[in-house]
Write a protein that holds these residues in place. Structure first.
Motif, mmCIF file in Angstrom:
data_model
loop_
_atom_site.group_PDB
_atom_site.id
_atom_site.type_symbol
_atom_site.label_atom_id
_atom_site.label_comp_id
_atom_site.label_asym_id
_atom_site.label_seq_id
_atom_site.Cartn_x
_atom_site.Cartn_y
_atom_site.Cartn_z
ATOM 1 N N ARG B 165 0.825 -1.214 0.000
ATOM 2 C CA ARG B 165 0.000 0.000 0.000
ATOM 3 C C ARG B 165 0.859 1.264 0.000
ATOM 4 O O ARG B 165 1.724 1.434 0.852
ATOM 5 N N TRP B 166 0.599 2.136 -0.972
ATOM 6 C CA TRP B 166 1.168 3.479 -0.919
ATOM 7 C C TRP B 166 0.342 4.309 0.062
ATOM 8 O O TRP B 166 -0.855 4.048 0.239
ATOM 9 N N THR B 167 0.945 5.343 0.578
ATOM 10 C CA THR B 167 0.184 6.310 1.361
ATOM 11 C C THR B 167 -0.902 6.911 0.470
ATOM 12 O O THR B 167 -0.608 7.322 -0.654
ATOM 13 N N ILE B 187 -14.886 -1.763 13.855
ATOM 14 C CA ILE B 187 -13.427 -1.854 13.692
ATOM 15 C C ILE B 187 -12.769 -0.595 14.230
ATOM 16 O O ILE B 187 -13.134 0.528 13.858
ATOM 17 N N GLU B 188 -11.814 -0.808 15.115
ATOM 18 C CA GLU B 188 -11.029 0.310 15.639
ATOM 19 C C GLU B 188 -9.675 0.334 14.928
ATOM 20 O O GLU B 188 -9.105 -0.717 14.620
ATOM 21 N N ILE B 189 -9.203 1.530 14.690
ATOM 22 C CA ILE B 189 -7.964 1.695 13.910
ATOM 23 C C ILE B 189 -7.006 2.596 14.679
ATOM 24 O O ILE B 189 -7.405 3.659 15.178
ATOM 25 N N GLU B 190 -5.769 2.152 14.783
ATOM 26 C CA GLU B 190 -4.777 2.996 15.444
ATOM 27 C C GLU B 190 -3.473 2.999 14.659
ATOM 28 O O GLU B 190 -3.085 1.992 14.053
ATOM 29 N N TYR B 191 -2.808 4.126 14.726
ATOM 30 C CA TYR B 191 -1.508 4.312 14.059
ATOM 31 C C TYR B 191 -0.388 4.021 15.055
ATOM 32 O O TYR B 191 -0.461 4.438 16.218
ATOM 33 N N LEU B 192 0.611 3.306 14.596
ATOM 34 C CA LEU B 192 1.787 3.055 15.443
ATOM 35 C C LEU B 192 2.642 4.323 15.411
ATOM 36 O O LEU B 192 3.463 4.518 14.515
ATOM 37 N N ASN B 193 2.388 5.171 16.385
ATOM 38 C CA ASN B 193 2.882 6.550 16.347
ATOM 39 C C ASN B 193 4.293 6.707 16.908
ATOM 40 O O ASN B 193 4.979 7.659 16.588
ATOM 41 N N PHE B 222 -17.114 0.893 10.501
ATOM 42 C CA PHE B 222 -17.884 -0.351 10.526
ATOM 43 C C PHE B 222 -17.757 -1.059 9.180
ATOM 44 O O PHE B 222 -17.642 -0.410 8.130
ATOM 45 N N ALA B 223 -17.779 -2.370 9.234
ATOM 46 C CA ALA B 223 -17.815 -3.151 8.001
ATOM 47 C C ALA B 223 -19.203 -3.021 7.368
ATOM 48 O O ALA B 223 -20.167 -2.610 8.030
ATOM 49 N N ASP B 224 -19.310 -3.385 6.102
ATOM 50 C CA ASP B 224 -20.615 -3.358 5.440
ATOM 51 C C ASP B 224 -21.361 -4.681 5.692
ATOM 52 O O ASP B 224 -20.951 -5.499 6.534
ATOM 53 N N GLU B 225 -22.424 -4.901 4.953
ATOM 54 C CA GLU B 225 -23.256 -6.086 5.198
ATOM 55 C C GLU B 225 -22.522 -7.389 4.863
ATOM 56 O O GLU B 225 -22.933 -8.469 5.270
ATOM 57 N N ASN B 226 -21.406 -7.269 4.114
ATOM 58 C CA ASN B 226 -20.608 -8.459 3.783
ATOM 59 C C ASN B 226 -19.375 -8.609 4.676
ATOM 60 O O ASN B 226 -18.488 -9.419 4.376
ATOM 61 N N GLY B 227 -19.303 -7.803 5.704
ATOM 62 C CA GLY B 227 -18.150 -7.876 6.601
ATOM 63 C C GLY B 227 -16.915 -7.208 6.033
ATOM 64 O O GLY B 227 -15.819 -7.389 6.554
ATOM 65 N N VAL B 228 -17.091 -6.415 4.965
ATOM 66 C CA VAL B 228 -15.949 -5.772 4.300
ATOM 67 C C VAL B 228 -15.827 -4.324 4.788
ATOM 68 O O VAL B 228 -16.806 -3.592 4.834
ATOM 69 N N PHE B 229 -14.602 -3.953 5.134
ATOM 70 C CA PHE B 229 -14.364 -2.564 5.533
ATOM 71 C C PHE B 229 -13.313 -1.948 4.616
ATOM 72 O O PHE B 229 -12.501 -2.643 4.002
ATOM 73 N N THR B 230 -13.361 -0.629 4.538
ATOM 74 C CA THR B 230 -12.445 0.121 3.672
ATOM 75 C C THR B 230 -11.887 1.290 4.455
ATOM 76 O O THR B 230 -12.628 1.997 5.138
ATOM 77 N N TYR B 231 -10.572 1.465 4.332
ATOM 78 C CA TYR B 231 -9.923 2.561 5.050
ATOM 79 C C TYR B 231 -8.892 3.228 4.147
ATOM 80 O O TYR B 231 -8.039 2.551 3.574
ATOM 81 N N GLY B 232 -8.970 4.550 4.007
ATOM 82 C CA GLY B 232 -7.970 5.314 3.262
ATOM 83 C C GLY B 232 -6.783 5.596 4.168
ATOM 84 O O GLY B 232 -6.963 6.105 5.277
ATOM 85 N N ILE B 233 -5.587 5.272 3.701
ATOM 86 C CA ILE B 233 -4.400 5.355 4.563
ATOM 87 C C ILE B 233 -3.765 6.738 4.420
ATOM 88 O O ILE B 233 -3.235 7.070 3.359
ATOM 89 N N PRO B 234 -3.794 7.531 5.485
ATOM 90 C CA PRO B 234 -3.337 8.913 5.345
ATOM 91 C C PRO B 234 -1.846 9.116 5.537
ATOM 92 O O PRO B 234 -1.329 10.199 5.256
ATOM 93 N N ARG B 235 -1.144 8.124 6.045
ATOM 94 C CA ARG B 235 0.266 8.350 6.393
ATOM 95 C C ARG B 235 1.038 7.039 6.321
ATOM 96 O O ARG B 235 0.491 5.969 6.616
ATOM 97 N N ALA B 236 2.306 7.149 5.916
ATOM 98 C CA ALA B 236 3.159 5.962 5.875
ATOM 99 C C ALA B 236 3.389 5.427 7.281
ATOM 100 O O ALA B 236 3.380 6.170 8.260
ATOM 101 N N GLY B 237 3.594 4.130 7.352
ATOM 102 C CA GLY B 237 3.869 3.500 8.645
ATOM 103 C C GLY B 237 2.932 2.334 8.877
ATOM 104 O O GLY B 237 2.246 1.864 7.957
#
Lengths: 111, 271
Positions: B165-167, B187-193, B222-237
């Protein structure tokens, strides 16, 4: 004159399409070969392609630095080729055909 | 005196707020998810709060730790790594927690490292947490079975290569419980800061980013009805995704146990 110009443009478009298609194929299907020292005086090379397709049957040569073929064979069913480490300096050639060949220098092969 | 008490209380409230803003995340950390060459790679297993390098929980002896290696069309091979683990103490910015480390001799293709940790008892909530965690390391660019489930009871299966994945790209995954998609999973999302310092078994003191407000520390989707989630990655890491409470009926030693699925991905800048 007009028809001739049209034909020329069509030819150019076709040529461009062919070039794109060729580049596209190369990019989507890059050959890959990594070799590892097994620590028992043998070396295993793993071949494959960037799209995950098999390299089974692809020719492999172990060559000395002056181009002499020391050992040769082909990638097995698991896309691997294992050979005895030669005494001197050598390279491994993964010969996937034009544009699909890779040379791995022996000095870069580590465990 | 009264003023001091008020200040102390205010401080406690602030600290409390900070603690709840970030989430527990089980980590399997290695510096690089996309290696050009094979060789020995370090792995650190730490149960922590990655955005703020906060309180690090004591890990018990993991139930499972293994790798599934796959390359091209070859059959994936599973190797048990539980016996290779060595206990370590991991230093956060606030405490020291029991963790584990090992190293692994990686060759070409995909390596899916999977950890099922011991359930962790969260005394404040009188319940347990168990985060089954995956991280996928590729060597040499040849893909393998990165998009296949490994068969954990709770699992996030990537729908995008987690190591390419590119940023600015999106990452997509599917949340599974017993192999079936979990609609609308949280789904909770955290950055390794804070950079993990491998030699010191500690987090770097300085974080890379500052959150403008607590909500940004721990993002929720939240995931959709198929359990699929999408997240735009704002930063490298490294980014951690935790799908929470996938088995509502699960209990451990007579107490509620949140059975979570975690996956870590690494994005790179285009430069």
């Amino acid at each position: 004159m007009k028809t001739s110009k049209m034909n020329k443009m069509k030819q150019m478009a076709l040529a461009a399409a062919v070039i794109f298609a060729t580049v596209g194929t190369v990019n989507a299907h890059t050959p890959l070969c990594s070799c590892f020292d097994n620590g028992d005086d043998t070396i295993t090379c793993e071949g494959g392609y960037s799209d995950g397709s098999s390299a089974s049957g692809v020719a492999v040569r172990v060559e000395s630095n002056d181009g002499k073929v020391l050992q040769e064979g082909a990638m097995d069913g698991n896309s691997e080729f294992t050979f005895d480490r030669p005494a001197g300096e050598f390279s491994v050639v993964f010969d996937g055909g034009e544009g699909h060949s890779i040379v791995v220098p022996g000095k870069e092969i580590v465990q | 005196m009264k003023k001091t008490l008020v200040s102390t209380l205010a401080g406690a409230v602030l600290l409390g707020a900070a603690a709840t803003a970030s989430a527990h995340f089980q980590m399997i950390y290695t510096p690089d998810s996309a290696l050009n060459k094979g060789g020995s790679i370090p792995l650190k297993l730490v149960f922590t709060h990655p955005f703020d390098a906060g309180h690090t929980m004591d890990m018990g002896q993991p139930e499972q730790f293994f790798v599934v290696r796959s390359r091209g069309e070859n059959e994936p091979q599973r190797t048990d790594l539980l016996d290779t683990l060595t206990p370590i103490d991991w230093q956060s910015l606030t405490n020291s927690g029991k963790a584990f480390e090992t190293s692994y001799q990686a060759r070409g293709g995909d390596h899916i490292f999977c950890l099922v940790p011991a359930p962790y008892f969260e005394a404040e909530e009188d319940s347990y947490i168990q985060q089954s965690t995956k991280v996928i390391v590729n060597v040499g660019g040849e893909p393998g079975a990165w998009s296949e489930p490994v068969g954990l009871p709770v699992e996030i299966v990537p729908l995008a290569k987690p190591y390419d994945r590119w940023t600015g790209n999106v990452f997509q995954g599917r949340v599974l419980f017993n192999g079936k998609p979990v609609p609308y999973a949280e789904i909770e999302i955290e950055y390794l800061n804070h950079e993990p310092l491998l030699e010191k078994n500690a987090f770097a003191e300085k974080g890379q980013v500052a959150a403008p407000q607590d909500a940004f520390v721990l993002q929720t989707i939240f995931a959709d009805e198929n359990g699929v989630f999408t997240y735009g990655i704002p930063r490298a890491g490294w980014w951690g995704f935790a799908a929470l409470g996938l088995d509502p009926d699960y209990s451990y030693e007579g107490k509620e146990c949140s059975r979570d699925a975690v996956i870590w991905i690494q994005a790179r800048d285009m430069k």
